[in-house]
Scaffold this motif. Structure first.
Motif, PDB file in Angstrom:
ATOM      1  N   THR A  28       0.848  -1.183   0.000  1.00  0.00           N
ATOM      2  CA  THR A  28       0.000   0.000   0.000  1.00  0.00           C
ATOM      3  C   THR A  28       0.888   1.237   0.000  1.00  0.00           C
ATOM      4  N   HIS A  29       0.386   2.282  -0.618  1.00  0.00           N
ATOM      5  CA  HIS A  29       1.158   3.518  -0.742  1.00  0.00           C
ATOM      6  C   HIS A  29       0.547   4.593   0.142  1.00  0.00           C
ATOM      7  N   ALA A  30       1.392   5.393   0.701  1.00  0.00           N
ATOM      8  CA  ALA A  30       0.904   6.523   1.470  1.00  0.00           C
ATOM      9  C   ALA A  30       0.306   7.533   0.500  1.00  0.00           C
ATOM     10  N   LYS A  31      -0.668   8.272   0.980  1.00  0.00           N
ATOM     11  CA  LYS A  31      -1.304   9.252   0.116  1.00  0.00           C
ATOM     12  C   LYS A  31      -0.312  10.367  -0.197  1.00  0.00           C
ATOM     13  N   GLY A  32      -0.088  10.621  -1.501  1.00  0.00           N
ATOM     14  CA  GLY A  32       0.872  11.628  -1.919  1.00  0.00           C
ATOM     15  C   GLY A  32       2.295  11.162  -1.715  1.00  0.00           C
ATOM     16  N   GLN A  33       2.885  10.646  -2.757  1.00  0.00           N
ATOM     17  CA  GLN A  33       4.232  10.081  -2.657  1.00  0.00           C
ATOM     18  C   GLN A  33       5.233  11.173  -2.289  1.00  0.00           C
ATOM     19  N   GLN A  34       6.066  10.894  -1.311  1.00  0.00           N
ATOM     20  CA  GLN A  34       7.055  11.852  -0.830  1.00  0.00           C
ATOM     21  C   GLN A  34       8.448  11.431  -1.294  1.00  0.00           C
ATOM     22  N   HIS A  35       9.218  12.374  -1.764  1.00  0.00           N
ATOM     23  CA  HIS A  35      10.603  12.122  -2.147  1.00  0.00           C
ATOM     24  C   HIS A  35      11.497  12.941  -1.228  1.00  0.00           C
ATOM     25  N   PRO A  36      12.688  12.475  -0.975  1.00  0.00           N
ATOM     26  CA  PRO A  36      13.577  13.220  -0.069  1.00  0.00           C
ATOM     27  C   PRO A  36      13.957  14.579  -0.663  1.00  0.00           C
ATOM     28  N   ILE A  37      14.082  15.557   0.191  1.00  0.00           N
ATOM     29  CA  ILE A  37      14.446  16.908  -0.243  1.00  0.00           C
ATOM     30  C   ILE A  37      15.835  16.927  -0.866  1.00  0.00           C
ATOM     31  N   LYS A  38      16.676  15.979  -0.472  1.00  0.00           N
ATOM     32  CA  LYS A  38      18.031  15.890  -1.026  1.00  0.00           C
ATOM     33  C   LYS A  38      17.989  15.682  -2.538  1.00  0.00           C
ATOM     34  N   LEU A  39      17.028  14.896  -3.015  1.00  0.00           N
ATOM     35  CA  LEU A  39      16.889  14.655  -4.453  1.00  0.00           C
ATOM     36  C   LEU A  39      16.578  15.959  -5.180  1.00  0.00           C
ATOM     37  N   TYR A  40      15.634  16.730  -4.656  1.00  0.00           N
ATOM     38  CA  TYR A  40      15.258  17.986  -5.310  1.00  0.00           C
ATOM     39  C   TYR A  40      16.392  19.004  -5.261  1.00  0.00           C
ATOM     40  N   LEU A  41      17.133  19.037  -4.171  1.00  0.00           N
ATOM     41  CA  LEU A  41      18.273  19.958  -4.093  1.00  0.00           C
ATOM     42  C   LEU A  41      19.380  19.554  -5.052  1.00  0.00           C
ATOM     43  N   ILE A  82      14.185  17.983 -15.574  1.00  0.00           N
ATOM     44  CA  ILE A  82      12.918  18.563 -15.131  1.00  0.00           C
ATOM     45  C   ILE A  82      11.784  17.570 -15.324  1.00  0.00           C
ATOM     46  N   VAL A  83      11.734  16.937 -16.497  1.00  0.00           N
ATOM     47  CA  VAL A  83      10.663  15.972 -16.768  1.00  0.00           C
ATOM     48  C   VAL A  83      10.789  14.759 -15.856  1.00  0.00           C
ATOM     49  N   ALA A  84      12.005  14.269 -15.656  1.00  0.00           N
ATOM     50  CA  ALA A  84      12.194  13.044 -14.871  1.00  0.00           C
ATOM     51  C   ALA A  84      11.855  13.240 -13.404  1.00  0.00           C
ATOM     52  N   VAL A  85      12.286  14.344 -12.817  1.00  0.00           N
ATOM     53  CA  VAL A  85      12.131  14.504 -11.376  1.00  0.00           C
ATOM     54  C   VAL A  85      10.919  15.357 -11.017  1.00  0.00           C
ATOM     55  N   PHE A  86      10.826  16.549 -11.563  1.00  0.00           N
ATOM     56  CA  PHE A  86       9.759  17.454 -11.144  1.00  0.00           C
ATOM     57  C   PHE A  86       8.396  17.053 -11.710  1.00  0.00           C
ATOM     58  N   MET A  87       8.381  16.384 -12.865  1.00  0.00           N
ATOM     59  CA  MET A  87       7.116  15.889 -13.414  1.00  0.00           C
ATOM     60  C   MET A  87       6.909  14.416 -13.050  1.00  0.00           C
ATOM     61  N   HIS A  88       7.791  13.860 -12.238  1.00  0.00           N
ATOM     62  CA  HIS A  88       7.699  12.497 -11.698  1.00  0.00           C
ATOM     63  C   HIS A  88       7.648  11.413 -12.769  1.00  0.00           C
ATOM     64  N   ALA A  95       4.827   2.837 -20.227  1.00  0.00           N
ATOM     65  CA  ALA A  95       4.019   3.351 -21.334  1.00  0.00           C
ATOM     66  C   ALA A  95       3.955   4.870 -21.302  1.00  0.00           C
ATOM     67  N   LEU A  96       3.866   5.448 -20.117  1.00  0.00           N
ATOM     68  CA  LEU A  96       3.823   6.898 -20.010  1.00  0.00           C
ATOM     69  C   LEU A  96       5.170   7.509 -20.367  1.00  0.00           C
ATOM     70  N   ALA A  97       6.239   6.832 -19.998  1.00  0.00           N
ATOM     71  CA  ALA A  97       7.572   7.306 -20.383  1.00  0.00           C
ATOM     72  C   ALA A  97       7.731   7.268 -21.901  1.00  0.00           C
ATOM     73  N   TYR A  98       7.205   6.218 -22.535  1.00  0.00           N
ATOM     74  CA  TYR A  98       7.253   6.171 -24.000  1.00  0.00           C
ATOM     75  C   TYR A  98       6.455   7.314 -24.610  1.00  0.00           C
ATOM     76  N   ALA A  99       5.387   7.704 -23.966  1.00  0.00           N
ATOM     77  CA  ALA A  99       4.584   8.805 -24.484  1.00  0.00           C
ATOM     78  C   ALA A  99       5.359  10.115 -24.464  1.00  0.00           C
ATOM     79  N   ILE A 100       6.320  10.235 -23.561  1.00  0.00           N
ATOM     80  CA  ILE A 100       7.130  11.440 -23.487  1.00  0.00           C
ATOM     81  C   ILE A 100       8.382  11.325 -24.348  1.00  0.00           C
ATOM     82  N   LEU A 101       9.016  10.158 -24.374  1.00  0.00           N
ATOM     83  CA  LEU A 101      10.298  10.000 -25.051  1.00  0.00           C
ATOM     84  C   LEU A 101      10.184   9.678 -26.536  1.00  0.00           C
ATOM     85  N   LEU A 102       9.178   8.942 -26.937  1.00  0.00           N
ATOM     86  CA  LEU A 102       9.082   8.500 -28.319  1.00  0.00           C
ATOM     87  C   LEU A 102       8.834   9.640 -29.316  1.00  0.00           C
TER      88      LEU A 102
END
Length: 133
Positions: A28-41, A82-88, A95-102
């Motif tokens: 089960t996933h927590a509501k709203g996936q959290q990523h460490p602030i270190k990644l964004y910095l 930007i697409v990989a991290v900030f747009m998750h 399939a969604l990655a192919y929609a962006i990369l293809l």
């Protein structure tokens, strides 16, 4: 009546089993996936470095294909971060990655085809549109 109660109890147990299995396995996933602030910095730092490199291309006065190749390389790297991290997109389904990369890959293929076709078109114009004197 006893058979109906046993059957109903069996159905309730079979419906609750996947929920208990999911809870036990931790899927089960927590509501709203959290990523460490270190990644964004770190991504912000890389964006700053790539932007600085892009400006240094102009500062050092590079010209021609080298200049535009470096500027486009830095631009694509920044857009990818930007697409990989900030747009998750790094955590999305394939399939969604192919929609962006293809689509950009296909655009580059079509541009290459047009470059080869332009040489042929130029040759035809030189041959058939020679000014008469």
């Amino acid at each position: 009546m006893t058979n109906a109660a046993v059957h109903l109890e069996g159905q309730q147990h079979s419906l609750q089993a996947p929920v208990h299995e999911a809870l036990a396995s931790g899927t089960t996933h927590a509501k709203g996936q959290q990523h460490p602030i270190k990644l964004y910095l770190a991504v912000w730092g890389w964006l700053f470095v790539l932007s600085t490199c892009s400006y240094l291309v102009d500062f050092f006065g590079l010209h021609g294909y080298l200049r535009w190749s470096l500027i486009l390389l830095f631009m694509v790297l920044k857009a990818g971060l930007i697409v990989a991290v900030f747009m998750h997109m790094a955590w999305e389904r394939l399939a969604l990655a192919y929609a962006i990369l293809l689509p950009p890959v296909l655009v580059l293929v079509f541009v290459a085809i047009m470059v080869f076709e332009s040489d042929y078109t130029h040759l035809l114009r030189v041959i058939f549109f020679v000014p008469t004197t």
